[in-house]
Structure formats: C-alpha cells, structure tokens
Design a protein around this motif. Structure first.
Motif, PDB file in Angstrom:
ATOM      1  N   SER A 228       0.772  -1.176  -0.050  1.00 21.59           N
ATOM      2  CA  SER A 228      -0.174  -0.128  -0.067  1.00 21.59           C
ATOM      3  C   SER A 228       0.797   1.178  -0.037  1.00 21.59           C
ATOM      4  O   SER A 228       1.983   1.148   0.165  1.00 21.59           O
ATOM      5  CB  SER A 228      -1.010  -0.061   1.298  1.00 21.59           C
ATOM      6  OG  SER A 228      -0.075   0.060   2.412  1.00 21.59           O
ATOM      7  N   ARG A 229       0.312   2.394  -0.479  1.00 24.75           N
ATOM      8  CA  ARG A 229       1.091   3.604  -0.256  1.00 24.75           C
ATOM      9  C   ARG A 229       1.387   3.761   1.239  1.00 24.75           C
ATOM     10  O   ARG A 229       2.895   4.280   1.330  1.00 24.75           O
ATOM     11  CB  ARG A 229       0.165   4.717  -0.816  1.00 24.75           C
ATOM     12  CG  ARG A 229       0.773   6.085  -0.591  1.00 24.75           C
ATOM     13  CD  ARG A 229      -0.283   7.264  -0.988  1.00 24.75           C
ATOM     14  NE  ARG A 229       0.195   8.587  -1.038  1.00 24.75           N
ATOM     15  CZ  ARG A 229       0.217   9.367  -0.011  1.00 24.75           C
ATOM     16  NH1 ARG A 229      -0.275   9.060   1.178  1.00 24.75           N
ATOM     17  NH2 ARG A 229       0.754  10.810   0.009  1.00 24.75           N
ATOM     18  N   GLU A 230       0.832   3.663   2.077  1.00 27.22           N
ATOM     19  CA  GLU A 230       1.094   3.923   3.656  1.00 27.22           C
ATOM     20  C   GLU A 230       2.572   3.144   3.929  1.00 27.22           C
ATOM     21  O   GLU A 230       3.376   3.463   4.459  1.00 27.22           O
ATOM     22  CB  GLU A 230       0.141   3.547   4.389  1.00 27.22           C
ATOM     23  CG  GLU A 230       0.555   3.992   5.946  1.00 27.22           C
ATOM     24  CD  GLU A 230      -0.522   3.668   6.882  1.00 27.22           C
ATOM     25  OE1 GLU A 230      -0.772   4.456   7.717  1.00 27.22           O
ATOM     26  OE2 GLU A 230      -1.240   2.710   6.840  1.00 27.22           O
ATOM     27  N   ALA A 231       2.271   1.872   3.567  1.00 18.93           N
ATOM     28  CA  ALA A 231       3.608   0.870   3.696  1.00 18.93           C
ATOM     29  C   ALA A 231       4.714   1.321   2.985  1.00 18.93           C
ATOM     30  O   ALA A 231       6.103   1.311   3.464  1.00 18.93           O
ATOM     31  CB  ALA A 231       3.311  -0.530   3.257  1.00 18.93           C
ATOM     32  N   ILE A 232       4.739   1.658   1.704  1.00 18.10           N
ATOM     33  CA  ILE A 232       5.946   2.095   0.827  1.00 18.10           C
ATOM     34  C   ILE A 232       6.617   3.432   1.667  1.00 18.10           C
ATOM     35  O   ILE A 232       7.570   3.841   1.625  1.00 18.10           O
ATOM     36  CB  ILE A 232       5.407   2.306  -0.438  1.00 18.10           C
ATOM     37  CG1 ILE A 232       5.258   1.038  -1.125  1.00 18.10           C
ATOM     38  CG2 ILE A 232       6.532   3.086  -1.250  1.00 18.10           C
ATOM     39  CD1 ILE A 232       4.838   1.048  -2.485  1.00 18.10           C
ATOM     40  N   LEU A 233       5.527   4.338   2.007  1.00 20.32           N
ATOM     41  CA  LEU A 233       5.976   5.704   2.674  1.00 20.32           C
ATOM     42  C   LEU A 233       6.800   5.392   3.794  1.00 20.32           C
ATOM     43  O   LEU A 233       7.558   5.917   4.280  1.00 20.32           O
ATOM     44  CB  LEU A 233       4.819   6.580   3.021  1.00 20.32           C
ATOM     45  CG  LEU A 233       4.262   7.332   1.555  1.00 20.32           C
ATOM     46  CD1 LEU A 233       2.873   8.247   2.107  1.00 20.32           C
ATOM     47  CD2 LEU A 233       5.447   7.875   0.899  1.00 20.32           C
ATOM     48  N   LYS A 234       6.425   4.220   4.754  1.00 23.73           N
ATOM     49  CA  LYS A 234       6.890   3.875   5.899  1.00 23.73           C
ATOM     50  C   LYS A 234       8.399   3.338   5.532  1.00 23.73           C
ATOM     51  O   LYS A 234       9.375   3.639   6.425  1.00 23.73           O
ATOM     52  CB  LYS A 234       6.308   2.824   6.552  1.00 23.73           C
ATOM     53  CG  LYS A 234       5.013   3.375   7.302  1.00 23.73           C
ATOM     54  CD  LYS A 234       4.348   2.213   7.982  1.00 23.73           C
ATOM     55  CE  LYS A 234       3.198   2.766   8.822  1.00 23.73           C
ATOM     56  NZ  LYS A 234       2.529   1.589   9.705  1.00 23.73           N
ATOM     57  N   LEU A 235       8.363   2.527   4.604  1.00 24.77           N
ATOM     58  CA  LEU A 235       9.887   1.990   4.050  1.00 24.77           C
ATOM     59  C   LEU A 235      10.562   3.394   3.502  1.00 24.77           C
ATOM     60  O   LEU A 235      11.836   3.497   3.987  1.00 24.77           O
ATOM     61  CB  LEU A 235       9.523   1.106   2.622  1.00 24.77           C
ATOM     62  CG  LEU A 235       9.336  -0.421   2.878  1.00 24.77           C
ATOM     63  CD1 LEU A 235       9.024  -1.188   1.792  1.00 24.77           C
ATOM     64  CD2 LEU A 235      10.749  -0.794   3.463  1.00 24.77           C
ATOM     65  N   LYS A 236      10.122   4.343   2.978  1.00 25.57           N
ATOM     66  CA  LYS A 236      10.672   5.452   2.426  1.00 25.57           C
ATOM     67  C   LYS A 236      11.348   6.253   3.788  1.00 25.57           C
ATOM     68  O   LYS A 236      12.424   6.645   3.593  1.00 25.57           O
ATOM     69  CB  LYS A 236       9.981   6.339   1.548  1.00 25.57           C
ATOM     70  CG  LYS A 236      10.562   7.355   1.035  1.00 25.57           C
ATOM     71  CD  LYS A 236       9.745   8.277  -0.104  1.00 25.57           C
ATOM     72  CE  LYS A 236      10.352   9.487  -0.563  1.00 25.57           C
ATOM     73  NZ  LYS A 236       9.390  10.257  -1.492  1.00 25.57           N
ATOM     74  N   PHE A 237      10.502   6.477   4.676  1.00 18.65           N
ATOM     75  CA  PHE A 237      11.010   7.155   5.672  1.00 18.65           C
ATOM     76  C   PHE A 237      12.020   6.341   6.658  1.00 18.65           C
ATOM     77  O   PHE A 237      13.022   7.074   6.949  1.00 18.65           O
ATOM     78  CB  PHE A 237       9.714   7.224   6.757  1.00 18.65           C
ATOM     79  CG  PHE A 237      10.092   8.030   7.937  1.00 18.65           C
ATOM     80  CD1 PHE A 237       9.911   9.268   7.943  1.00 18.65           C
ATOM     81  CD2 PHE A 237      10.355   7.336   8.967  1.00 18.65           C
ATOM     82  CE1 PHE A 237      10.240  10.041   9.030  1.00 18.65           C
ATOM     83  CE2 PHE A 237      10.764   8.150  10.267  1.00 18.65           C
ATOM     84  CZ  PHE A 237      10.621   9.626  10.317  1.00 18.65           C
ATOM     85  N   ARG A 238      12.005   5.152   6.547  1.00 19.17           N
ATOM     86  CA  ARG A 238      13.177   4.431   7.278  1.00 19.17           C
ATOM     87  C   ARG A 238      14.383   4.551   6.471  1.00 19.17           C
ATOM     88  O   ARG A 238      15.442   4.544   7.108  1.00 19.17           O
ATOM     89  CB  ARG A 238      12.779   2.719   7.409  1.00 19.17           C
ATOM     90  CG  ARG A 238      13.172   2.046   8.462  1.00 19.17           C
ATOM     91  CD  ARG A 238      12.657   0.655   8.395  1.00 19.17           C
ATOM     92  NE  ARG A 238      13.873  -0.232   8.235  1.00 19.17           N
ATOM     93  CZ  ARG A 238      13.700  -1.317   7.579  1.00 19.17           C
ATOM     94  NH1 ARG A 238      12.470  -1.765   6.940  1.00 19.17           N
ATOM     95  NH2 ARG A 238      14.637  -2.090   7.262  1.00 19.17           N
ATOM     96  N   ALA A 239      14.322   4.083   5.274  1.00 19.60           N
ATOM     97  CA  ALA A 239      15.590   4.435   4.442  1.00 19.60           C
ATOM     98  C   ALA A 239      16.071   5.849   4.510  1.00 19.60           C
ATOM     99  O   ALA A 239      17.529   5.699   4.331  1.00 19.60           O
ATOM    100  CB  ALA A 239      15.092   4.081   2.748  1.00 19.60           C
ATOM    101  N   ASN A 240      15.271   6.687   4.345  1.00 20.04           N
ATOM    102  CA  ASN A 240      15.919   8.144   4.791  1.00 20.04           C
ATOM    103  C   ASN A 240      16.372   8.639   5.936  1.00 20.04           C
ATOM    104  O   ASN A 240      16.907   9.746   6.153  1.00 20.04           O
ATOM    105  CB  ASN A 240      14.897   8.981   4.249  1.00 20.04           C
ATOM    106  CG  ASN A 240      15.033   8.865   2.651  1.00 20.04           C
ATOM    107  OD1 ASN A 240      15.670   9.647   1.906  1.00 20.04           O
ATOM    108  ND2 ASN A 240      13.932   8.466   1.770  1.00 20.04           N
ATOM    109  N   LYS A 269       7.472  14.164   1.375  1.00 13.94           N
ATOM    110  CA  LYS A 269       8.682  13.848   1.186  1.00 13.94           C
ATOM    111  C   LYS A 269       9.665  13.741   2.507  1.00 13.94           C
ATOM    112  O   LYS A 269       9.562  14.399   3.335  1.00 13.94           O
ATOM    113  CB  LYS A 269       9.550  14.744   0.270  1.00 13.94           C
ATOM    114  CG  LYS A 269       8.819  14.617  -1.216  1.00 13.94           C
ATOM    115  CD  LYS A 269       9.560  15.512  -2.110  1.00 13.94           C
ATOM    116  CE  LYS A 269       9.080  15.370  -3.523  1.00 13.94           C
ATOM    117  NZ  LYS A 269       9.812  16.127  -4.508  1.00 13.94           N
ATOM    118  N   VAL A 270      10.664  12.828   2.441  1.00 16.58           N
ATOM    119  CA  VAL A 270      11.611  13.094   3.473  1.00 16.58           C
ATOM    120  C   VAL A 270      12.960  13.269   2.870  1.00 16.58           C
ATOM    121  O   VAL A 270      13.583  12.813   2.140  1.00 16.58           O
ATOM    122  CB  VAL A 270      11.781  11.620   4.190  1.00 16.58           C
ATOM    123  CG1 VAL A 270      12.674  11.447   5.221  1.00 16.58           C
ATOM    124  CG2 VAL A 270      10.473  11.186   4.808  1.00 16.58           C
TER     125      VAL A 270
END
Length: 469
Positions: A228-240, A269-270
């Motif tokens: 989901s979009r939310e899951a991917i944004l969590k991944l993106k937050f963790r990566a950044n 955006k992070v």
C-alpha cells in the motif's frame, strides 16, 4: 501447451494495419540489439465480462487492432538482417497474430485468490519461449483474447528488440483507447532514429541465431506481493532516516505513527543531508521505489542463505529518455533502456540497515546521467554483445517493468482492468517485475519469481512481510 491444459484455441488469424506504412524500415539501435536474445514481452490485463456478445467483441478488437497498427507500423513488420550485418525492422505490413481462446472453467476469483500465480496465466499469451531474434520469420506482436467463465483476459506479446516497457504500454494503451472509440489517439509514437542509440556497430550472431541465456527449466514459484501507499511511505521514511531503526527494523507502531503522521501528506517527502555519502553536501532523497527495492534485495538475499563473503547483485533497468541531453521524446518508440547493476558483499548488505542498501541503489540511479548513458553506448559499440539475462551465480536479482507504467489505463470500453499479469517469458530465480497497484495512490505490486525454498524463506521474513498487504 501441456496436455492437461483446458484452454481451447477457437480461432487464429493475421491482422494487418488499416493503412499501409509510410515508413520503409527502422534500424535496430544499440539499445534494441542486445534484446534479440531475450524472449518476447508478455503482459496482459484481466477484465470483467464485456457488455456485448463475444463474437461482436472479437470483431471489434480485430478492427481496433488494425487501426492501432496503422499508428505503430513497426509492429506489423518483420526483422531483416542486411548484407552488412545491420538488423532492421522492415515495415512491410505483414501483420500480427490474433488468437481467440476459451477457458470457460476459469473464473476471476479463482485465478486471483491463490497466493501463487496460477499456471493458467502462462497459457494466455502467444509466442511462449520465443526469442526476439525469431522476429526474422515470425510476427513481431500477437494479441490473445481468452474467454473466461465471467470475464476475459487480453494478453499482448511484443518482440523485446522492437519495444521496451514504455513503448509496449503506449501500444497496449492505444489499442484499448481505439477500442473504446477514440477518433484520434492521444499519444502518437515517435519513430525518430537520429539518437545517441543509433550506431553503425554490428552485432554478430552464431549460425541459427542466439540462444536463451537462462535455463527456463528450474522449479520456480511466482507470487504477487502488494504494498500500500502507506507501507511504502514507511519504507521510504526508514530508508531516509537510518538512525531510527535497528538492523532487524521491526517497526514500533506507536513511534512510527507519531512521526509518520506529522510527515505524511499528498506530497510527502523525507529529505536528509548525506554529506558523508560523497554527495558534496547536496540534499538527496531516496525514492519510494528505491526503498522498496532495497528491502526486497535484503530479504531475498537473507532467504537464500548464502555465504557472507559472497557478492550479490541487484540489477535494474532504467529509462534513458529523460536522462539524455537533449532529452528523447517520451514517446520515442523502441528500446531506450540501460541496466544498472549494484553490487554488495552479502555480509555487509545484511549487517547494515535498510538505508545503506537503499542509498547504494539511489546513488547509482542518480549517477546515471547523460554522460553515463553515452559511456554505456560507447562501451557497447566497442564490444557489441547480447544482454545476459539470468541469475548466473545464485545471488542476483533483476528488477524489470515499472510502477510508473500506465497499466490500469487499459480500459477497452467497459472498465479498468481488474488485474495485470505476465506470461512465462524471461522468468528465472530472482526476476522481479514492478506493477502499479490497482488502487493507485502510489501503491505497488511486485511480481516475484524465486526458487521454491527462497520463496518460503521470504514469506517468513518479518522485515519484508510487515509491509505486505
């Protein structure tokens, strides 16, 4: 087709363009030629039951395909190698295959519900196990319409030396657009060949043409994982934000929700400063897709249980149209892709956090600029060669397709697709294809093909599965 198959071919014919081609021939480019050892692209859409009789639908689809081919004359041609060794598409209006098949025992829910992608999808496409080099004597494209118990599947197969994913989906989208009743197509392909990829270099083939570069006989499992979009944004937050997470990266829902809620909006955006990453103090952002790819890389590699001292490679195809200066037309027809490999020691990939592997992928993608594209062209011209598709050391992952492709725009007139699926082409242990999620909004589906033991390991990998819907 296996003898156990219950899919029945009702009819097969050749569809030719409504109007004759004004283009005589198109020379294959530096980006096209390596694909001659790859199998034809096979992608298709699952649709609900159409509101008109099947005979009428088949006639409409044939007519629409004929009209569409007038805008894409290259697909109605054949490959030809001239005396100098240059391979061209001869736009001779020879036409494409059109197949009508029935599998009335199959129903939409039954083929979308299983965890593993059912075998039947492999039967919904023409030209199975066919290398693109065969376009010298076979059609360059085919459409198979398979009638199900409560819907239809439209499978499109196109020669990979003629199109990349961008061109494939422009053709497939246009086919649907014409079928829906458009009098004028919205995205006319650009057949210009005056590009950096145009070259006098000659790729030599063994007698009889190239052979496939992967076995194709190994046992494999194939699953679609939805994010989901939310899951991917969590991944993106963790990566950044590397300092927030432990190595195992189990998310604390309370902490995540507090920070994530403050950051998340439509243009979320992070941005962090990566001074220690040799970016000369510039602000950089790891993208959502790079974050997801990095997580997949880590988790598949862990599931393979390989030695820490071994190297692993994550290879992704990138669209070069917007990377060149001046830019290529976004609707440039043909291949305009290059492959970016990122290599790491397995021990380091797994001992560091997600941000480390995501940052490696990010840097390689960002660095792939105009100069890098041109160096790649020059390198190939100095040593013309076919693209080596496969997992040659047991530690490779190859990412293809893109969640940016407008797959769910394939509305033939009675609604958007219910699902997108691919055939058996170009699949091996470690082959991943990225699709947009049907619900849009930044969601992504990953079509993951792995050795059975590796898939089992991935399915119990908590770091990966916590993000899967």
């Amino acid at each position: 087709m296996p003898s156990s198959s219950s899919l029945v071919i009702i009819s097969r014919c050749t569809v030719i363009p409504e109007h004759k081609s004004t283009i005589k021939s198109l020379k294959l480019s530096v980006s096209d030629l390596p694909m001659l050892s790859c199998q034809y692209i096979q992608k298709g859409v699952l649709l609900s039951r159409p509101p008109l009789p099947l005979d009428s639908l088949i006639s409409l689809l044939k007519l629409s395909l004929s009209k569409t081919l007038s805008h894409f004359p290259a697909l109605a041609g054949r490959l030809s190698t001239d005396p100098d060794g240059h391979v061209r598409i001869v736009c001779n209006d020879s036409g494409v295959d059109f197949i009508h098949a029935k599998a009335k025992h199959l129903f939409i829910d039954n083929i979308l519900t299983p965890l593993d992608v059912p075998y039947c999808f492999k039967e919904f496409f023409a030209f199975n196990n066919t290398l693109s080099y065969a376009g010298h004597y076979k059609p360059l494209a085919a459409v198979q319409v398979s009638e199900l118990g409560d819907g239809i599947f439209v499978g499109c197969t196109v020669n990979h030396a003629v199109t990349d994913g961008t061109s494939f989906w422009n053709f497939f989208n246009t086919f649907a657009e014409v079928c829906k009743g458009a009098k004028k197509i919205s995205k006319s392909p650009d057949f210009c060949r005056d590009t950096v990829f145009n070259s006098s270099a000659v790729l030599r083939f063994p007698k009889g043409g190239p052979t496939v570069t992967f076995s194709g006989n190994e046992p494999l499992r194939e699953r679609i994982f939805h994010f989901s979009r939310e899951a991917i944004l969590k991944l993106k937050f963790r990566a950044n934000n590397p300092l927030r997470k432990t190595m195992n990266a189990e998310i604390s829902d309370s902490t995540e929700s507090e920070v994530f809620g403050k950051q998340c909006n439509d243009s979320w955006k992070v941005i962090i400063n990566r001074d220690n990453g040799k970016t000369n103090g510039k602000i950089a952002e790891i993208s959502s897709f790079q974050s997801l790819s990095a997580q997949l890389w880590r988790s598949v590699t862990r599931a393979r249980r390989l030695a820490a001292t071994k190297t692993t490679t994550f290879r992704m195809a990138v669209n070069c149209r917007h990377r060149l200066e001046p830019r290529l037309n976004p609707l440039y027809f043909g291949n305009a892709i290059q492959s970016i490999p990122t290599v790491a020691l397995i021990g380091e990939l797994l001992s560091r956090d997600l941000s480390w592997s995501a940052d490696m992928l990010h840097r390689n993608v960002v660095a792939h600029d105009d100069a890098t594209v041109r160096r790649g062209v020059g390198d190939w011209e100095s040593n013309p060669r076919l693209f080596p598709l496969g997992n040659f050391d047991g530690a490779m992952i190859t990412m293809g397709s893109s969640p940016r492709f407008p797959m769910y725009d394939n509305d033939f007139g009675w609604g958007r697709p219910l699902a997108v699926r691919s055939g058996r082409a170009n699949k091996f242990d470690g082959k991943i294809s990225a699709f947009p999620g049907r619900d849009g909004k930044g969601s992504v589906d990953l079509e993951v093909v792995l050795a059975p033991d590796t898939m089992t390991g991935l399915e119990v990998d908590r770091e990966f599965m916590q993000y899967v819907s």
